[in-house]
Design an enzyme around this catalytic site. Structure first.
Site, PDB file in Angstrom:
ATOM      1  N   GLY A  49       0.998  -1.254  -0.045  1.00 32.29           N
ATOM      2  CA  GLY A  49      -0.076  -0.087  -0.062  1.00 32.29           C
ATOM      3  C   GLY A  49       0.728   1.250   0.044  1.00 32.29           C
ATOM      4  O   GLY A  49       2.114   1.348  -0.363  1.00 32.29           O
ATOM      5  N   ASP A 268      -2.685 -12.423  -2.443  1.00 30.64           N
ATOM      6  CA  ASP A 268      -2.353 -10.943  -2.421  1.00 30.64           C
ATOM      7  C   ASP A 268      -2.240 -10.839  -0.956  1.00 30.64           C
ATOM      8  O   ASP A 268      -2.454  -9.450  -0.793  1.00 30.64           O
ATOM      9  CB  ASP A 268      -3.319 -10.345  -3.179  1.00 30.64           C
ATOM     10  CG  ASP A 268      -2.537  -9.213  -3.809  1.00 30.64           C
ATOM     11  OD1 ASP A 268      -1.077  -9.136  -3.727  1.00 30.64           O
ATOM     12  OD2 ASP A 268      -2.960  -8.198  -4.309  1.00 30.64           O
TER      13      ASP A 268
END
Length: 374
Positions: A49, A268
């Site tokens: 992120g 993921d």
């Protein structure tokens, strides 16, 4: 089934074992289905992120988040951010999780090319560092990938292959396929214009839409293996961004007459799952979890009537074969003692054993990571 240390020693209809002076543990498997430990071959162990600022960086994974999801082998990756996180930090995390009890590996690199390496080359990283099995996740068809050329992409994949050959490893290129219209065109061109075999390309996120899945199935017909990113709530994910649930991807593979060994599923995990609008503006952020693997298998069995032993291949034997984990992916004498006990009624996880050590029992973690609270 008899386990000694980290290996499966015997699987028989009846085993009578009596060894004096040795600590033994007996686990009752009545009402349970024994399956191989899950392999999650695309996981952001350090978190991911940051695409909406520093406060959107997702956290590192802890041991029990993997084991309670049935994962006994994990492969770490970096994604968009290879500055705030780097390959040396990923290697450190990989080694830490191995010490805590599961099997761990990693890809070197990130979205961007050329590949940032730990040593001075991709080939040397794969040869010299035991945990490195390939490169990735290299991004294509994505506005965050640094706009690589086909030559850069092909050269990196060729180096990964050579490193794998010299080290006896998979040497694969793990490829993030973004939402761009180019889809798998880089892979097709590389196959047409170079001598790199199809087995060295491992595209993931191929569930984004039907057009991409069609290209992935064509890739499989040419001998490739592609990956689907799982979801804890596949139907909701489909409604939000059009991602096709794993169960439907697997069903399409089977309906096309392909062997189910051409498709894998990964989580993921801990990675950010950003959603962008048509102008590439950030909309919202999600976080991946290995729990999505079991959800994908359960739905394949319960909603598509796919046999459990077929659905499980996507998280056991197929990634083990592709990534050359020669002692994993099957319950077989001489293989690693990685296994999961599923409840035969709802396929929920009852117990998980990694390298012969009980990690989960009665659905709860019994072995915790170094800094986890029990």
């Amino acid at each position: 089934m008899l386990l000694i240390n980290d290996k499966i020693i015997a699987i028989e209809d009846h085993l009578d074992v009596s060894i004096t002076g040795v600590d033994m543990e007996e686990m009752d498997g009545h009402g349970k289905i024994a399956v191989p430990g899950f392999i999650d071959s695309h996981f952001h162990l350090l978190g991911g992120g940051g695409e909406n600022g520093f406060h959107n960086r997702t956290p590192e994974v802890q041991l029990s988040q993997l084991t309670t999801a049935g994962v006994t082998t994990v492969v770490g990756v970096l994604g968009t951010d290879s500055v705030g996180r780097d390959d040396m930090a990923l290697l450190s995390k990989v080694r830490g999780l191995e010490t805590e009890g599961i099997s761990t590996y990693m890809y070197v690199g990130s979205y961007r090319l050329p590949v940032n390496t730990i040593t001075d080359s991709v080939i040397k990283d794969i040869m010299a560092i035991d945990k490195v099995i390939g490169i990735g996740e290299i991004a294509i068809a994505d506005h965050r990938n640094g706009a690589p050329t086909l030559a850069e992409f092909s050269h990196a994949a060729a180096d990964a292959r050579v490193g794998g050959l010299l080290a006896g490893k998979a040497g694969v290129t793990n490829i993030h396929v973004g939402p761009g219209k180019a889809r798998l065109s880089f892979i097709r061109q590389a196959l047409e214009e170079t001598d790199i075999p199809v087995s060295n390309f491992y595209p993931t996120h191929c569930e984004r839409d039907q057009e991409l899945l069609d290209e992935a199935i064509a890739f499989a017909k040419a001998g490739g293996i592609f990956d689907i990113t799982g979801s804890e709530n596949p139907d909701q994910t489909y409604e939000l961004d059009g991602s096709i649930p794993f169960r439907q991807c697997l069903k399409q593979v089977i309906d096309e007459g392909l062997a189910p060994d051409c498709i894998t599923m990964t989580s993921d995990g801990q990675g950010s799952l950003p959603i962008f609008d048509e102008n590439n503006n950030f909309v919202q952020m999600g976080v991946g979890s290995s729990k999505s693997l079991l959800v994908g298998v359960q739905e394949s069995v319960q909603k598509e009537n796919i046999p459990l032993e077929i659905a499980l291949r996507a998280i056991t034997s197929t990634p083990a074969k592709l990534l050359k984990f020669s002692n994993k992916g099957h319950l077989q004498a001489g293989f690693d003692a990685d296994l999961v006990l599923l409840d035969e009624k709802d396929l929920s996880i009852d117990s998980a054993i990694a390298k012969g050590e009980t990690m989960v029992q009665n659905g709860q973690a019994v072995k915790w990571g170094t800094f986890e609270k029990s």
